[in-house]
Design a protein around this motif. Structure first.
Motif, PDB file in Angstrom:
ATOM      1  N   TYR A 186       0.813  -1.219   0.000  1.00  8.87           N
ATOM      2  CA  TYR A 186       0.000   0.000   0.000  1.00  8.87           C
ATOM      3  C   TYR A 186       0.844   1.265   0.000  1.00  8.87           C
ATOM      4  CZ  TYR A 186      -3.774   3.245   1.031  1.00  8.87           C
ATOM      5  OH  TYR A 186      -4.664   4.281   0.954  1.00  8.87           O
ATOM      6  N   PHE A 187       1.956   1.262   0.731  1.00  5.98           N
ATOM      7  CA  PHE A 187       2.679   2.512   0.944  1.00  5.98           C
ATOM      8  C   PHE A 187       3.972   2.655   0.136  1.00  5.98           C
ATOM      9  CE2 PHE A 187       0.177   2.063   4.895  1.00  5.98           C
ATOM     10  CZ  PHE A 187      -0.451   3.302   4.894  1.00  5.98           C
ATOM     11  N   HIS A 188       4.560   1.563  -0.335  1.00  8.77           N
ATOM     12  CA  HIS A 188       5.852   1.688  -1.018  1.00  8.77           C
ATOM     13  C   HIS A 188       5.689   2.385  -2.368  1.00  8.77           C
ATOM     14  CE1 HIS A 188       9.793   0.723  -2.671  1.00  8.77           C
ATOM     15  NE2 HIS A 188      10.153   0.386  -1.439  1.00  8.77           N
ATOM     16  N   PRO A 189       6.502   3.396  -2.644  1.00  7.89           N
ATOM     17  CA  PRO A 189       6.331   4.182  -3.881  1.00  7.89           C
ATOM     18  C   PRO A 189       6.618   3.422  -5.167  1.00  7.89           C
ATOM     19  CG  PRO A 189       8.340   4.837  -2.716  1.00  7.89           C
ATOM     20  CD  PRO A 189       7.587   3.931  -1.797  1.00  7.89           C
ATOM     21  N   ASP A 190       7.389   2.326  -5.091  1.00 10.08           N
ATOM     22  CA  ASP A 190       7.737   1.588  -6.313  1.00 10.08           C
ATOM     23  C   ASP A 190       6.684   0.561  -6.710  1.00 10.08           C
ATOM     24  OD1 ASP A 190      10.068   2.999  -6.498  1.00 10.08           O
ATOM     25  OD2 ASP A 190      11.336   1.447  -5.614  1.00 10.08           O
ATOM     26  N   ILE A 191       5.677   0.379  -5.891  1.00  9.41           N
ATOM     27  CA  ILE A 191       4.618  -0.589  -6.215  1.00  9.41           C
ATOM     28  C   ILE A 191       3.456   0.174  -6.834  1.00  9.41           C
ATOM     29  CG2 ILE A 191       2.992  -2.261  -5.269  1.00  9.41           C
ATOM     30  CD1 ILE A 191       5.081  -3.029  -3.233  1.00  9.41           C
ATOM     31  N   PHE A 195      -1.776   3.132 -22.242  1.00 11.08           N
ATOM     32  CA  PHE A 195      -1.906   2.979 -20.795  1.00 11.08           C
ATOM     33  C   PHE A 195      -1.999   4.331 -20.093  1.00 11.08           C
ATOM     34  CE2 PHE A 195      -0.208  -1.029 -22.176  1.00 11.08           C
ATOM     35  CZ  PHE A 195      -0.772  -1.963 -21.321  1.00 11.08           C
ATOM     36  N   MET A 196      -2.763   4.340 -19.015  1.00 15.73           N
ATOM     37  CA  MET A 196      -2.893   5.537 -18.186  1.00 15.73           C
ATOM     38  C   MET A 196      -1.566   5.808 -17.463  1.00 15.73           C
ATOM     39  SD  MET A 196      -6.550   4.697 -16.357  1.00 15.73           S
ATOM     40  CE  MET A 196      -7.928   3.997 -17.267  1.00 15.73           C
ATOM     41  N   PRO A 197      -1.408   6.993 -16.887  1.00 14.11           N
ATOM     42  CA  PRO A 197      -0.212   7.271 -16.087  1.00 14.11           C
ATOM     43  C   PRO A 197      -0.112   6.298 -14.906  1.00 14.11           C
ATOM     44  CG  PRO A 197      -1.396   9.302 -16.574  1.00 14.11           C
ATOM     45  CD  PRO A 197      -2.276   8.175 -17.015  1.00 14.11           C
ATOM     46  N   THR A 198       1.086   6.143 -14.398  1.00 16.38           N
ATOM     47  CA  THR A 198       1.321   5.256 -13.257  1.00 16.38           C
ATOM     48  C   THR A 198       0.482   5.685 -12.059  1.00 16.38           C
ATOM     49  OG1 THR A 198       3.587   4.815 -13.995  1.00 16.38           O
ATOM     50  CG2 THR A 198       3.077   4.367 -11.690  1.00 16.38           C
ATOM     51  N   GLU A 199      -0.128   4.687 -11.387  1.00 15.54           N
ATOM     52  CA  GLU A 199      -1.003   4.972 -10.251  1.00 15.54           C
ATOM     53  C   GLU A 199      -0.587   4.163  -9.016  1.00 15.54           C
ATOM     54  OE1 GLU A 199      -5.433   5.359 -11.659  1.00 15.54           O
ATOM     55  OE2 GLU A 199      -4.499   3.716 -12.778  1.00 15.54           O
ATOM     56  N   LYS A 200      -0.806   4.743  -7.841  1.00 14.71           N
ATOM     57  CA  LYS A 200      -0.749   4.006  -6.581  1.00 14.71           C
ATOM     58  C   LYS A 200      -2.191   3.692  -6.227  1.00 14.71           C
ATOM     59  CE  LYS A 200       1.670   3.225  -3.654  1.00 14.71           C
ATOM     60  NZ  LYS A 200       2.236   1.896  -3.293  1.00 14.71           N
TER      61      LYS A 200
END
Length: 413
Positions: free
Chosen positions: A152-157, A178-183
């Protein structure tokens, strides 16, 4: 490790012929599975002899099963073969700073340690019950918490989802689809047309912004439940020679394929699935473990020369659960891990039905009218007269069928 060596040498202007192959995940995955299989096959016998020398033999309770007492004294803790044969290729061929690889290595060590403590108490301390169930649960919950919080919190996931109206055909421009990278806490729902499910949707009474911010309240407990359930399922399945190893190999192969296509933007575009940046490295981990389990299976087929013990079964279940979670395929677990599921359910049903009949009709009636002749399910078939090799082979065949169904879901939408 070797990948970083290649990068360093290249940055220094040193080019060794053939070393450029280390850039490719497919090459490193192939080398990893070959090395893990070789380690397990070559050094497995030495590990078995060491365990036998340390008197790590299995203490078999008399359950009235054919051939059961002959297993007395067979070395256990064979899960060490799988752990060693997996970790060495992973450390050599993956980018070990990759967050997914870190999570999987932590899973192997964490669950392997819990299983080892249980086996150690049983074999060395002669405590027939081993590690208390509540301590196992605490360990499994702890791992689930680590995985859930990291996811949930790691920026690389992150996730890249495909636009619904994406029409770019040129494979050199697939990223435009593809859409922009999302968390985002999104997962894959099998067998459905719009097959993406966001856990924040469970918090339907909140607005979208608040729901995404508080989605961890739902997501993390679900991850904890999945890790606990699957690791226990693998542990229960490990009851006859080769069953847990054989079924786990099929599951790991399917997850390795999902890892490869999800981590490759061209395949993700073609299959119309989520692209998971940095996920390709987990392919190497998954196939390394496949090689290790197959090498262990060499010694674990009937009649087994070694048992994996909780050291191996809890670890295998934990790795499968974490792989499914990071691949956003956790909702597919009831199908992919169908053998684990029915083994788990058979135990629960046996207990529930026995208690019900005992309360309603009395102890003698409950004992004489059990739902299964014995649980887990594989023991029921043993009691029914099936040889354990036949039970294992047929469950592996069912496992293959279930894995194929899961692979078909890539286009069955």
């Amino acid at each position: 490790m070797l990948y970083y060596l290649y990068e360093y040498l290249t940055s220094q202007g040193i080019h060794i012929p053939g070393m450029g192959m280390l850039r490719y995940i497919s090459f490193r995955a192939g080398m990893a599975v070959l090395l893990s299989l070789t380690i397990a096959l070559v050094y497995g016998k030495s590990i078995i002899n060491y365990l036998r020398g340390k008197q790590m033999g299995e203490l078999v309770r008399d359950l009235g099963l054919d051939g059961q007492k002959q297993k007395e004294g067979t070395p256990t803790m064979g899960g060490f073969i799988i752990i060693i044969a997996t970790l060495i290729p992973v450390l050599l061929f993956t980018r070990i700073t990759n967050i997914y690889i870190v999570l999987l290595i932590v899973t192997v060590i964490w669950m392997g340690a819990i299983g080892f403590i249980d086996d150690y108490l049983k074999k060395i301390k002669k405590n027939k019950d081993g590690l208390s169930g509540k301590f196992k649960i605490v360990g499994q919950v702890g791992l689930g918490l680590i995985v859930g919080v990291t996811m949930y919190f790691h920026p690389d996931i992150t996730v890249k989802r495909k636009y619904a109206d994406a029409k770019v055909v040129n494979r050199n421009n697939v990223e435009q689809n593809f859409m922009p990278t999302e968390k985002i806490t999104v997962s894959t729902v099998p067998f459905t047309k719009n097959n993406e499910f966001d856990y924040s949707g469970i918090l339907f009474w909140m607005n979208d912004k608040d729901a995404h911010e508080w989605a961890w309240i739902v997501f993390i407990p679900i991850v904890i439940f999945i890790v606990t359930a699957v690791s226990n399922g693998a542990n229960i399945t490990d009851g006859i020679d080769g069953l847990a190893a054989g079924t786990s190999t099929i599951i790991l192969l399917a997850l390795a394929f999902f890892a490869y296509v999800s981590g490759n933007i061209i395949f993700a575009d073609y299959l119309n699935i989520m692209f998971l940046p940095n996920m390709g490295e987990t392919t190497i981990f998954a196939v390394a473990m496949v090689g290790a389990v197959i090498g262990f299976f060499w010694y674990n087929t009937y009649p087994a020369q070694v048992f994996m013990g909780d050291t191996g079964s809890l670890m295998l279940g934990g790795v499968i659960a974490v792989l499914a979670v990071v691949l956003r395929k956790e909702l597919m677990i009831p199908v992919l891990c169908g053998i684990f599921l029915i083994e788990n359910i058979s135990v629960m049903l046996q207990v529930v039905v026995f208690k019900y009949r005992k309360r309603k009709y009395g102890l003698e009636h409950a004992q004489n009218n059990r739902l299964f002749k014995m649980s887990p399910l594989h023991h029921h078939y043993q009691k029914d007269g099936f040889h354990e090799s036949k039970i294992v082979n047929r469950m592996i065949i069912i496992g293959v069928m279930l894995a194929i169904v899961c692979l078909i879901t890539l286009k069955m939408r």
